[in-house]
Scaffold this motif. Structure first.
Motif, PDB file in Angstrom:
ATOM      1  N   SER A   8      13.029  -7.248  -7.055  1.00  0.00           N
ATOM      2  CA  SER A   8      11.986  -8.166  -7.517  1.00  0.00           C
ATOM      3  C   SER A   8      11.074  -7.485  -8.539  1.00  0.00           C
ATOM      4  N   ALA A   9      10.317  -8.305  -9.247  1.00  0.00           N
ATOM      5  CA  ALA A   9       9.374  -7.780 -10.242  1.00  0.00           C
ATOM      6  C   ALA A   9       8.338  -6.875  -9.580  1.00  0.00           C
ATOM      7  N   GLY A  10       7.785  -7.312  -8.463  1.00  0.00           N
ATOM      8  CA  GLY A  10       6.761  -6.519  -7.785  1.00  0.00           C
ATOM      9  C   GLY A  10       7.277  -5.173  -7.322  1.00  0.00           C
ATOM     10  N   ALA A  11       8.464  -5.157  -6.732  1.00  0.00           N
ATOM     11  CA  ALA A  11       9.045  -3.896  -6.271  1.00  0.00           C
ATOM     12  C   ALA A  11       9.348  -2.976  -7.443  1.00  0.00           C
ATOM     13  N   ARG A  14       6.045  -1.417  -8.589  1.00  0.00           N
ATOM     14  CA  ARG A  14       5.627  -0.409  -7.604  1.00  0.00           C
ATOM     15  C   ARG A  14       6.471   0.854  -7.710  1.00  0.00           C
ATOM     16  N   SER A  15       7.761   0.686  -7.889  1.00  0.00           N
ATOM     17  CA  SER A  15       8.650   1.836  -8.003  1.00  0.00           C
ATOM     18  C   SER A  15       8.313   2.683  -9.226  1.00  0.00           C
ATOM     19  N   ILE A  16       8.050   2.033 -10.333  1.00  0.00           N
ATOM     20  CA  ILE A  16       7.693   2.767 -11.557  1.00  0.00           C
ATOM     21  C   ILE A  16       6.347   3.456 -11.385  1.00  0.00           C
ATOM     22  N   ALA A  56      13.462  -7.653 -11.875  1.00  0.00           N
ATOM     23  CA  ALA A  56      13.418  -6.346 -12.536  1.00  0.00           C
ATOM     24  C   ALA A  56      13.645  -6.443 -14.040  1.00  0.00           C
ATOM     25  N   ALA A  57      14.677  -7.158 -14.468  1.00  0.00           N
ATOM     26  CA  ALA A  57      14.983  -7.221 -15.903  1.00  0.00           C
ATOM     27  C   ALA A  57      13.839  -7.834 -16.700  1.00  0.00           C
ATOM     28  N   LYS A  58      13.271  -8.890 -16.187  1.00  0.00           N
ATOM     29  CA  LYS A  58      12.157  -9.547 -16.907  1.00  0.00           C
ATOM     30  C   LYS A  58      10.935  -8.640 -16.987  1.00  0.00           C
TER      31      LYS A  58
END
Length: 176
Positions: A8-11, A14-16, A56-58
């Motif tokens: 997901s975008a949020g994860a 956070r990972s970055i 993630a891609a977006k």
């Protein structure tokens, strides 16, 4: 241990952020969406891939546009998800493991031309096919099938006749 994947975008954000904090950096050059493919997720891979494209891609494309990262792509062992990513998003690079080696040319016919057409780069990982081209007995992290082991031995014999180390030939093949 159980593996948890969250594309997901949020994860992703956070990972970055967590990675930058651990490394003491304010930005990253390249970010890979990792193992969003059938070899990791089985038949559910398309569902996970769709989540990665929506999330993630977006967010990675937006981060690249804002200058927070320089580029993004996918790290994969298989070609099919990379081709799908090129159709659905705007990645900069793919890390493809083991699909362009002395023993496996899977990436050559479709992935390389598709990347060239879209301006995406390719990083070749796994040039020894997890060991078989380095004197080991594994291919794709499992015991190599007899036909592939025989091919690797035949390539090794050709190398030996020309006084070339098989490992060096495997790397040079990828570099060519």
């Amino acid at each position: 241990f159980a593996r948890t994947f969250d594309y997901s975008a949020g994860a992703t954000v956070r990972s970055i952020e967590d990675s930058c904090a651990r490394m003491g950096l304010s930005s990253l050059d390249i970010v890979y969406i990792h193992d969003c493919s059938e070899d990791w997720h089985g038949p559910e891979w398309r569902k996970m891939f769709a989540e990665a494209m929506r999330g993630a891609a977006k967010v990675l494309s937006a981060m690249r546009k804002r200058g927070e990262i320089k580029g993004w792509g996918m790290g994969l062992n298989l070609v099919e998800p990379a081709l799908a990513c090129l159709e659905q998003a705007d990645p900069d690079v793919f890390l493809i493991a083991g699909r362009y080696t002395l023993l496996d040319h899977t990436a050559l016919a479709k992935l390389f031309p598709a990347c060239a057409a879209k301006g995406a780069k390719v990083v070749l990982g796994g040039p020894y096919n997890s060991g078989l081209l380095a004197g080991g007995t594994t291919f794709n992290y499992e015991t190599a099938p007899p036909d592939l082991a025989a091919r690797a031995q035949a390539i090794g014999a050709i190398c030996a006749r020309h006084h070339v180390d098989l490992k060096a030939a495997a790397l040079q093949f990828c570099a060519a």
